[in-house]
Design a protein around this motif. Structure first.
Motif, PDB file in Angstrom:
ATOM      1  N   LYS A  15     -15.669 -16.604  27.750  1.00  0.00           N
ATOM      2  CA  LYS A  15     -16.237 -17.773  28.423  1.00  0.00           C
ATOM      3  C   LYS A  15     -15.115 -18.660  28.970  1.00  0.00           C
ATOM      4  O   LYS A  15     -14.084 -18.834  28.343  1.00  0.00           O
ATOM      5  CB  LYS A  15     -17.086 -18.592  27.451  1.00  0.00           C
ATOM      6  N   ASN A  16     -15.372 -19.211  30.132  1.00  0.00           N
ATOM      7  CA  ASN A  16     -14.449 -20.137  30.785  1.00  0.00           C
ATOM      8  C   ASN A  16     -13.087 -19.511  31.092  1.00  0.00           C
ATOM      9  O   ASN A  16     -12.091 -20.208  31.187  1.00  0.00           O
ATOM     10  CB  ASN A  16     -14.258 -21.406  29.946  1.00  0.00           C
ATOM     11  N   ARG A  17     -13.026 -18.207  31.226  1.00  0.00           N
ATOM     12  CA  ARG A  17     -11.775 -17.537  31.571  1.00  0.00           C
ATOM     13  C   ARG A  17     -11.959 -16.837  32.912  1.00  0.00           C
ATOM     14  O   ARG A  17     -13.059 -16.491  33.304  1.00  0.00           O
ATOM     15  CB  ARG A  17     -11.381 -16.500  30.515  1.00  0.00           C
ATOM     16  N   THR A  18     -10.857 -16.604  33.582  1.00  0.00           N
ATOM     17  CA  THR A  18     -10.936 -15.999  34.913  1.00  0.00           C
ATOM     18  C   THR A  18     -10.545 -14.534  34.923  1.00  0.00           C
ATOM     19  O   THR A  18     -10.539 -13.921  35.978  1.00  0.00           O
ATOM     20  CB  THR A  18     -10.029 -16.763  35.899  1.00  0.00           C
ATOM     21  N   SER A  19     -10.208 -13.974  33.768  1.00  0.00           N
ATOM     22  CA  SER A  19      -9.863 -12.558  33.745  1.00  0.00           C
ATOM     23  C   SER A  19     -10.453 -11.883  32.511  1.00  0.00           C
ATOM     24  O   SER A  19     -10.870 -12.529  31.561  1.00  0.00           O
ATOM     25  CB  SER A  19      -8.345 -12.360  33.786  1.00  0.00           C
ATOM     26  N   ILE A  20     -10.440 -10.576  32.541  1.00  0.00           N
ATOM     27  CA  ILE A  20     -10.942  -9.754  31.443  1.00  0.00           C
ATOM     28  C   ILE A  20      -9.827  -9.609  30.405  1.00  0.00           C
ATOM     29  O   ILE A  20      -8.655  -9.506  30.741  1.00  0.00           O
ATOM     30  CB  ILE A  20     -11.390  -8.378  31.973  1.00  0.00           C
ATOM     31  N   TYR A  21     -10.224  -9.582  29.139  1.00  0.00           N
ATOM     32  CA  TYR A  21      -9.291  -9.446  28.024  1.00  0.00           C
ATOM     33  C   TYR A  21      -9.569  -8.147  27.278  1.00  0.00           C
ATOM     34  O   TYR A  21     -10.661  -7.599  27.334  1.00  0.00           O
ATOM     35  CB  TYR A  21      -9.453 -10.601  27.032  1.00  0.00           C
ATOM     36  N   THR A  22      -8.557  -7.701  26.550  1.00  0.00           N
ATOM     37  CA  THR A  22      -8.711  -6.587  25.626  1.00  0.00           C
ATOM     38  C   THR A  22      -8.071  -7.006  24.311  1.00  0.00           C
ATOM     39  O   THR A  22      -7.306  -7.962  24.267  1.00  0.00           O
ATOM     40  CB  THR A  22      -8.072  -5.292  26.171  1.00  0.00           C
ATOM     41  N   ARG A  23      -8.394  -6.292  23.259  1.00  0.00           N
ATOM     42  CA  ARG A  23      -7.795  -6.624  21.966  1.00  0.00           C
ATOM     43  C   ARG A  23      -7.336  -5.368  21.262  1.00  0.00           C
ATOM     44  O   ARG A  23      -7.864  -4.274  21.475  1.00  0.00           O
ATOM     45  CB  ARG A  23      -8.756  -7.397  21.082  1.00  0.00           C
ATOM     46  N   LEU A  24      -6.349  -5.548  20.423  1.00  0.00           N
ATOM     47  CA  LEU A  24      -5.796  -4.466  19.630  1.00  0.00           C
ATOM     48  C   LEU A  24      -5.849  -4.910  18.173  1.00  0.00           C
ATOM     49  O   LEU A  24      -5.307  -5.966  17.830  1.00  0.00           O
ATOM     50  CB  LEU A  24      -4.352  -4.199  20.063  1.00  0.00           C
ATOM     51  N   VAL A  25      -6.519  -4.145  17.335  1.00  0.00           N
ATOM     52  CA  VAL A  25      -6.625  -4.472  15.913  1.00  0.00           C
ATOM     53  C   VAL A  25      -5.382  -3.943  15.208  1.00  0.00           C
ATOM     54  O   VAL A  25      -5.006  -2.784  15.367  1.00  0.00           O
ATOM     55  CB  VAL A  25      -7.909  -3.852  15.304  1.00  0.00           C
TER      56      VAL A  25
ATOM     57  N   ARG B 263     -10.451  -9.341  37.164  1.00  0.00           N
ATOM     58  CA  ARG B 263     -11.879  -9.331  36.852  1.00  0.00           C
ATOM     59  C   ARG B 263     -12.508  -7.995  37.256  1.00  0.00           C
ATOM     60  O   ARG B 263     -13.687  -7.775  37.044  1.00  0.00           O
ATOM     61  CB  ARG B 263     -12.579 -10.484  37.565  1.00  0.00           C
ATOM     62  N   ASP B 264     -11.720  -7.112  37.843  1.00  0.00           N
ATOM     63  CA  ASP B 264     -12.190  -5.791  38.256  1.00  0.00           C
ATOM     64  C   ASP B 264     -12.221  -4.869  37.036  1.00  0.00           C
ATOM     65  O   ASP B 264     -11.188  -4.640  36.396  1.00  0.00           O
ATOM     66  CB  ASP B 264     -11.260  -5.233  39.331  1.00  0.00           C
ATOM     67  N   LYS B 265     -13.410  -4.341  36.696  1.00  0.00           N
ATOM     68  CA  LYS B 265     -13.554  -3.529  35.487  1.00  0.00           C
ATOM     69  C   LYS B 265     -12.725  -2.252  35.522  1.00  0.00           C
ATOM     70  O   LYS B 265     -12.187  -1.841  34.496  1.00  0.00           O
ATOM     71  CB  LYS B 265     -15.025  -3.177  35.250  1.00  0.00           C
ATOM     72  N   ASP B 266     -12.604  -1.613  36.672  1.00  0.00           N
ATOM     73  CA  ASP B 266     -11.833  -0.365  36.753  1.00  0.00           C
ATOM     74  C   ASP B 266     -10.345  -0.609  36.521  1.00  0.00           C
ATOM     75  O   ASP B 266      -9.685   0.122  35.773  1.00  0.00           O
ATOM     76  CB  ASP B 266     -12.054   0.309  38.106  1.00  0.00           C
ATOM     77  N   ILE B 267      -9.817  -1.640  37.160  1.00  0.00           N
ATOM     78  CA  ILE B 267      -8.406  -1.980  36.963  1.00  0.00           C
ATOM     79  C   ILE B 267      -8.177  -2.410  35.516  1.00  0.00           C
ATOM     80  O   ILE B 267      -7.214  -1.989  34.875  1.00  0.00           O
ATOM     81  CB  ILE B 267      -7.972  -3.090  37.944  1.00  0.00           C
ATOM     82  N   ALA B 268      -9.081  -3.221  34.997  1.00  0.00           N
ATOM     83  CA  ALA B 268      -8.957  -3.703  33.620  1.00  0.00           C
ATOM     84  C   ALA B 268      -8.970  -2.543  32.630  1.00  0.00           C
ATOM     85  O   ALA B 268      -8.204  -2.528  31.669  1.00  0.00           O
ATOM     86  CB  ALA B 268     -10.073  -4.682  33.297  1.00  0.00           C
ATOM     87  N   SER B 269      -9.815  -1.562  32.858  1.00  0.00           N
ATOM     88  CA  SER B 269      -9.902  -0.417  31.966  1.00  0.00           C
ATOM     89  C   SER B 269      -8.579   0.349  31.931  1.00  0.00           C
ATOM     90  O   SER B 269      -8.081   0.708  30.863  1.00  0.00           O
ATOM     91  CB  SER B 269     -11.038   0.505  32.406  1.00  0.00           C
ATOM     92  N   CYS B 270      -7.979   0.578  33.083  1.00  0.00           N
ATOM     93  CA  CYS B 270      -6.689   1.274  33.138  1.00  0.00           C
ATOM     94  C   CYS B 270      -5.602   0.478  32.421  1.00  0.00           C
ATOM     95  O   CYS B 270      -4.831   1.037  31.633  1.00  0.00           O
ATOM     96  CB  CYS B 270      -6.277   1.529  34.586  1.00  0.00           C
ATOM     97  N   ARG B 271      -5.537  -0.811  32.688  1.00  0.00           N
ATOM     98  CA  ARG B 271      -4.525  -1.653  32.041  1.00  0.00           C
ATOM     99  C   ARG B 271      -4.730  -1.714  30.536  1.00  0.00           C
ATOM    100  O   ARG B 271      -3.768  -1.697  29.756  1.00  0.00           O
ATOM    101  CB  ARG B 271      -4.549  -3.059  32.630  1.00  0.00           C
ATOM    102  N   SER B 272      -5.980  -1.757  30.115  1.00  0.00           N
ATOM    103  CA  SER B 272      -6.280  -1.801  28.690  1.00  0.00           C
ATOM    104  C   SER B 272      -5.821  -0.520  27.998  1.00  0.00           C
ATOM    105  O   SER B 272      -5.206  -0.571  26.926  1.00  0.00           O
ATOM    106  CB  SER B 272      -7.777  -2.004  28.468  1.00  0.00           C
ATOM    107  N   LEU B 273      -6.104   0.607  28.599  1.00  0.00           N
ATOM    108  CA  LEU B 273      -5.698   1.882  28.000  1.00  0.00           C
ATOM    109  C   LEU B 273      -4.182   1.989  27.885  1.00  0.00           C
ATOM    110  O   LEU B 273      -3.658   2.482  26.878  1.00  0.00           O
ATOM    111  CB  LEU B 273      -6.268   3.046  28.803  1.00  0.00           C
ATOM    112  N   GLU B 274      -3.467   1.527  28.896  1.00  0.00           N
ATOM    113  CA  GLU B 274      -2.000   1.548  28.846  1.00  0.00           C
ATOM    114  C   GLU B 274      -1.496   0.660  27.707  1.00  0.00           C
ATOM    115  O   GLU B 274      -0.597   1.049  26.951  1.00  0.00           O
ATOM    116  CB  GLU B 274      -1.414   1.065  30.170  1.00  0.00           C
TER     117      GLU B 274
END
Length: 86
Positions: free
Chosen positions: A16-26, A48-59
């Motif tokens: 909420k109230n953020r301009t980009s997608i986040y990922t987390r690492l436990v 905010r692009d899900k495809d770009i975010a998914s690639c960056r998250s995996l890396e």
């Protein structure tokens, strides 16, 4: 916070109230001592692009897992400076 997931590759979060997608690492329990007891680490994927975010998250997830492997194998023998450099 909305969770965005596509084909199980990466779990993405739109906070909420953020301009980009986040990922987390436990952080694994036995390694938390090296991270001041933190349970997880969040990272902005700067998009905010899900495809770009998914690639960056995996890396980022892969880098984190390599770090955890190194810490499991050599953490006890490493100096604080070496740990910080990782």
């Amino acid at each position: 916070m909305a969770t965005l997931s596509e084909r199980g590759l990466a779990t993405l979060h739109l906070r909420k109230n953020r301009t980009s997608i986040y990922t987390r690492l436990v952080i694994p329990k036995r390694l938390r001592i090296y991270f001041n007891g933190r349970r997880e680490v969040w990272k902005s994927l700067r998009t905010r692009d899900k495809d770009i975010a998914s690639c960056r998250s995996l890396e980022w997830q892969a880098s984190g897992r390599r770090l955890f492997l190194t810490m499991r194998q050599r953490g006890k023998q490493m100096t604080n400076e070496e740990i910080d450099a990782l």
